[in-house]
Structure formats: C-alpha cells, structure tokens
Scaffold this motif. Structure first.
Motif, PDB file in Angstrom:
ATOM      1  N   ILE A  11      54.592  52.309  36.747  1.00 50.96           N
ATOM      2  CA  ILE A  11      53.959  51.025  36.430  1.00 50.96           C
ATOM      3  C   ILE A  11      54.056  50.739  34.936  1.00 50.96           C
ATOM      4  CG2 ILE A  11      51.734  49.842  36.259  1.00 50.96           C
ATOM      5  CD1 ILE A  11      51.015  51.087  38.970  1.00 50.96           C
ATOM      6  N   ARG A  12      53.731  51.712  34.120  1.00 51.64           N
ATOM      7  CA  ARG A  12      53.739  51.496  32.670  1.00 51.64           C
ATOM      8  C   ARG A  12      55.155  51.193  32.164  1.00 51.64           C
ATOM      9  NH1 ARG A  12      48.643  52.595  31.183  1.00 51.64           N
ATOM     10  NH2 ARG A  12      47.481  54.146  32.376  1.00 51.64           N
ATOM     11  N   ASP A  13      56.162  51.798  32.806  1.00 52.87           N
ATOM     12  CA  ASP A  13      57.544  51.564  32.391  1.00 52.87           C
ATOM     13  C   ASP A  13      58.040  50.168  32.753  1.00 52.87           C
ATOM     14  OD1 ASP A  13      57.676  54.079  31.317  1.00 52.87           O
ATOM     15  OD2 ASP A  13      58.758  54.980  32.996  1.00 52.87           O
ATOM     16  N   THR A  14      57.450  49.543  33.771  1.00 58.42           N
ATOM     17  CA  THR A  14      57.940  48.241  34.249  1.00 58.42           C
ATOM     18  C   THR A  14      56.918  47.117  34.071  1.00 58.42           C
ATOM     19  OG1 THR A  14      57.139  48.717  36.493  1.00 58.42           O
ATOM     20  CG2 THR A  14      59.410  49.340  35.981  1.00 58.42           C
ATOM     21  N   TYR A  15      55.761  47.416  33.475  1.00 59.34           N
ATOM     22  CA  TYR A  15      54.634  46.476  33.459  1.00 59.34           C
ATOM     23  C   TYR A  15      55.014  45.128  32.839  1.00 59.34           C
ATOM     24  CZ  TYR A  15      49.785  44.882  33.112  1.00 59.34           C
ATOM     25  OH  TYR A  15      48.627  44.174  33.251  1.00 59.34           O
ATOM     26  N   ASP A  16      55.737  45.144  31.754  1.00 54.16           N
ATOM     27  CA  ASP A  16      56.050  43.895  31.048  1.00 54.16           C
ATOM     28  C   ASP A  16      56.895  42.946  31.884  1.00 54.16           C
ATOM     29  OD1 ASP A  16      54.627  44.772  28.876  1.00 54.16           O
ATOM     30  OD2 ASP A  16      56.392  45.446  27.745  1.00 54.16           O
ATOM     31  N   SER A  17      57.618  43.462  32.858  1.00 58.05           N
ATOM     32  CA  SER A  17      58.505  42.623  33.672  1.00 58.05           C
ATOM     33  C   SER A  17      57.840  42.142  34.960  1.00 58.05           C
ATOM     34  CB  SER A  17      59.777  43.398  34.029  1.00 58.05           C
ATOM     35  OG  SER A  17      59.464  44.509  34.863  1.00 58.05           O
ATOM     36  N   LEU A  18      56.591  42.535  35.215  1.00 56.22           N
ATOM     37  CA  LEU A  18      55.930  42.188  36.470  1.00 56.22           C
ATOM     38  C   LEU A  18      55.389  40.758  36.437  1.00 56.22           C
ATOM     39  CD1 LEU A  18      53.856  45.450  37.126  1.00 56.22           C
ATOM     40  CD2 LEU A  18      56.084  44.828  38.094  1.00 56.22           C
ATOM     41  N   PRO A  20      52.464  37.858  37.339  1.00 54.20           N
ATOM     42  CA  PRO A  20      51.004  37.938  37.179  1.00 54.20           C
ATOM     43  C   PRO A  20      50.305  38.576  38.382  1.00 54.20           C
ATOM     44  CG  PRO A  20      51.796  35.834  36.377  1.00 54.20           C
ATOM     45  CD  PRO A  20      52.979  36.512  37.020  1.00 54.20           C
ATOM     46  N   GLY A  21      50.740  38.225  39.595  1.00 49.61           N
ATOM     47  CA  GLY A  21      50.131  38.822  40.783  1.00 49.61           C
ATOM     48  C   GLY A  21      50.390  40.317  40.862  1.00 49.61           C
ATOM     49  N   ALA A  22      51.636  40.698  40.588  1.00 49.78           N
ATOM     50  CA  ALA A  22      51.981  42.120  40.620  1.00 49.78           C
ATOM     51  C   ALA A  22      51.209  42.895  39.553  1.00 49.78           C
ATOM     52  CB  ALA A  22      53.483  42.302  40.431  1.00 49.78           C
ATOM     53  N   ARG A  23      50.958  42.242  38.429  1.00 51.16           N
ATOM     54  CA  ARG A  23      50.179  42.906  37.383  1.00 51.16           C
ATOM     55  C   ARG A  23      48.744  43.163  37.831  1.00 51.16           C
ATOM     56  NH1 ARG A  23      51.815  40.516  31.379  1.00 51.16           N
ATOM     57  NH2 ARG A  23      54.038  41.044  31.506  1.00 51.16           N
ATOM     58  N   ARG A  24      48.180  42.209  38.614  1.00 53.66           N
ATOM     59  CA  ARG A  24      46.818  42.425  39.110  1.00 53.66           C
ATOM     60  C   ARG A  24      46.779  43.644  40.031  1.00 53.66           C
ATOM     61  NH1 ARG A  24      46.720  36.771  39.467  1.00 53.66           N
ATOM     62  NH2 ARG A  24      47.000  36.793  41.740  1.00 53.66           N
ATOM     63  N   SER A  56      53.807  44.725  48.286  1.00 54.34           N
ATOM     64  CA  SER A  56      55.090  45.256  48.764  1.00 54.34           C
ATOM     65  C   SER A  56      56.194  45.042  47.735  1.00 54.34           C
ATOM     66  CB  SER A  56      55.468  44.587  50.090  1.00 54.34           C
ATOM     67  OG  SER A  56      54.520  44.888  51.090  1.00 54.34           O
ATOM     68  N   ARG A  57      56.224  43.846  47.113  1.00 52.20           N
ATOM     69  CA  ARG A  57      57.223  43.591  46.069  1.00 52.20           C
ATOM     70  C   ARG A  57      57.015  44.517  44.869  1.00 52.20           C
ATOM     71  NH1 ARG A  57      56.444  38.140  47.645  1.00 52.20           N
ATOM     72  NH2 ARG A  57      54.912  37.822  45.964  1.00 52.20           N
ATOM     73  N   LEU A  58      55.749  44.760  44.528  1.00 56.30           N
ATOM     74  CA  LEU A  58      55.456  45.683  43.426  1.00 56.30           C
ATOM     75  C   LEU A  58      56.021  47.061  43.725  1.00 56.30           C
ATOM     76  CD1 LEU A  58      54.032  46.622  40.821  1.00 56.30           C
ATOM     77  CD2 LEU A  58      51.959  46.947  42.206  1.00 56.30           C
ATOM     78  N   PHE A  59      55.797  47.552  44.930  1.00 51.36           N
ATOM     79  CA  PHE A  59      56.295  48.885  45.281  1.00 51.36           C
ATOM     80  C   PHE A  59      57.814  48.946  45.220  1.00 51.36           C
ATOM     81  CE2 PHE A  59      52.275  49.879  47.962  1.00 51.36           C
ATOM     82  CZ  PHE A  59      51.613  50.283  46.819  1.00 51.36           C
ATOM     83  N   ARG A  60      58.477  47.876  45.668  1.00 47.12           N
ATOM     84  CA  ARG A  60      59.945  47.854  45.601  1.00 47.12           C
ATOM     85  C   ARG A  60      60.416  47.832  44.145  1.00 47.12           C
ATOM     86  NH1 ARG A  60      59.289  44.436  50.142  1.00 47.12           N
ATOM     87  NH2 ARG A  60      59.503  42.560  48.860  1.00 47.12           N
ATOM     88  N   THR A  61      59.713  47.096  43.305  1.00 50.74           N
ATOM     89  CA  THR A  61      60.060  47.071  41.884  1.00 50.74           C
ATOM     90  C   THR A  61      59.918  48.453  41.261  1.00 50.74           C
ATOM     91  OG1 THR A  61      59.345  44.772  41.673  1.00 50.74           O
ATOM     92  CG2 THR A  61      59.457  46.059  39.640  1.00 50.74           C
TER      93      THR A  61
END
Length: 272
Positions: A11-18, A20-24, A56-61
C-alpha cells in the motif's frame, strides 16, 4: 511484487497512485492491518465506506488476484514468522491450548535421545559458546545463564560491538557451540554453521521445526502461535531442559558450583 512484502508495504509503495476511494480502503487497512488476513472484500468495503468493486480494484493494484489471495498471502507470511495476525487473539483458553500443543510437540521430538546427546556434548566440552542473533538472542542469553550455573567456561556470542569471527576464532573439536536460530534467521546464519562444521566444532542447533541440518544435534521448539507474534515459551522450556540435563551429567560438581555462586551472591549483596 515480491512475495515477502506484506500488504502494508505494498500500500505504501503504491499509495500516491491510488484513486480517492481506493485510498479510503487503503487507509482502513493501514489502521487495521489484521483485517486483510481475516475479512472478505465485502466486509472490508463496508468497514471502509467504499464499494466492493473499489476494494477488489485496490487488491489488483497491489498485485493480488482477489481477497482470498490476500488472506492466503497474509497467512503464508505468518508461517515464516512475519508478525501478521490471522484472527482474534483474545481467547486466552485457545492460546493456552496452543502453548500446550507446542510443548507436547517439542517433548515428542526429544524422545529419540537427542537431548541426552546434546547434554553430553556440552558437559564434556572445554568451552561452550552460545550463539544467538536477532530474535534468538534472548533465548541464547537465557540458556547461557542457565548453563553457567551448571559448568564453567560458558559465554554468549556475539557480544555487543563484536564480530562473529573474533568470537568464534580458536574453537576446535574440544569445544562446543550452541547455535540458536529461530525463523527469520539472518542471512549469515548458514555461513556460521558451515564455518564451524569445517573446523570440526561440535554443534548443537536450537531452532524451529522448519530448520533442517545435517551433522549436528538439532533440538526443535515450535514457535507458531495464535497471535501476530511467535511464542518462545517452548524455546525457553527447552533451554531449561538442556541446562538441567548438562547439570545432571556432573551433579556433584554442579551442586558445588551452584553453592559457590550462591555464596558469592551473598558476599557481593547482589540479590534481595
């Protein structure tokens, strides 16, 4: 992504690219990392206030196929010693049963006489060096404290600020090393074992069941627990058994040593 990375690191490695919903959803998992090992995507979505599709999209990311793979990955990390919880840990009765089961497995593993073989090596050695790294160091330190009551010439390694080579240099076939190495061992652990073996130093390895070695006496203590962290209750019990077995090899001499140490405690006023 590397298999050894937990979901928090991903999460920390990809956080900036998420989005707003995925960040929540990611923020919820960072606050409650245990949820990834236990709950479904639907449950995580409800807890974080987003849709299941967003989770689900977050997990795939993050490099997972679905929530099931997230749970399996968290459990796999836990089996290697990574402190990831796989469920509630407030059930003290279940914790006690797990600790008893670990002790039972440890004792069953000693039934072939290996504890006696280890004790004989340590009792007859000119010098005994107890070696422990990282999470194994407290067990090694406790074992050294117990052994020094039973016999002289016992020391711990590595001492603060010292390298391993200077601690083990000069040891030979007349000596013995207890190499304590529970899972998440440092990279150089195998090199230390190999170097001692090449020099013909008798070795007793104290480790978790996943460790495998040849040419040594290996004493196994399970460390897996129900909580996020490994339990060293069985390991400490094994240290007690090993030191007691060494003491039993020369009970008269050991008693005299214990009495002498106890008298010195009194003379120095070190204990209450």
């Amino acid at each position: 992504m590397p298999d050894h990375e937990d979901i928090e690191t991903r999460i920390r490695d990809t956080y900036d690219s998420l989005s707003p919903g995925a960040r929540r959803a990611a923020d919820h998992l960072l606050r409650h990392p245990d949820d990834a090992a236990v709950y479904s995507a639907t449950e995580i979505a409800a807890a974080s206030g987003v849709s299941k599709a967003t989770v689900s999209r977050l997990f795939r990311t993050l490099g997972y196929v679905d929530a099931q793979e997230v749970r399996e990955h968290a459990r796999a990390l836990r089996s290697t010693g990574v402190p990831v919880s796989v469920g509630p840990t407030a059930d003290l009765a279940a914790h006690l049963r797990a600790e008893h089961a670990a002790l039972d497995r440890m004792v069953d593993g000693l039934a072939d006489g290996r504890l006696d073989r280890a004790a004989e090596l340590l009792a007859s050695a000119r010098e005994v060096v107890v070696v422990g790294f990282r999470n194994s160091y407290p067990v090694a330190l406790h074992l050294r404290q117990q052994l020094t009551q039973a016999r002289g010439g016992v020391r711990i390694a590595p001492a603060p600020g010292q390298s391993v080579g200077e601690e083990l240099g000069g040891l030979g076939a007349e000596d013995a090393v207890v190499l304590v190495g529970f899972r998440r061992r440092p990279r150089g652990f195998g090199s230390v074992l190999a170097a001692l073996t090449r020099r013909g130093v008798p070795i007793v390895v104290v480790a978790d069941p996943e460790f495998g070695s040849s040419g040594t006496v290996t004493l196994v203590a399970p460390v897996t627990s129900l909580s996020a962290f490994d339990s060293y209750a069985a390991a400490m019990s094994l240290a007690n058994l090993l030191a007691a077995a060494v003491l039993a090899r020369d009970l008269r001499g050991g008693r005299a040593r214990v009495e002498g140490i106890t008298a010195l405690y009194g003379e120095l006023g070190e204990l209450e």
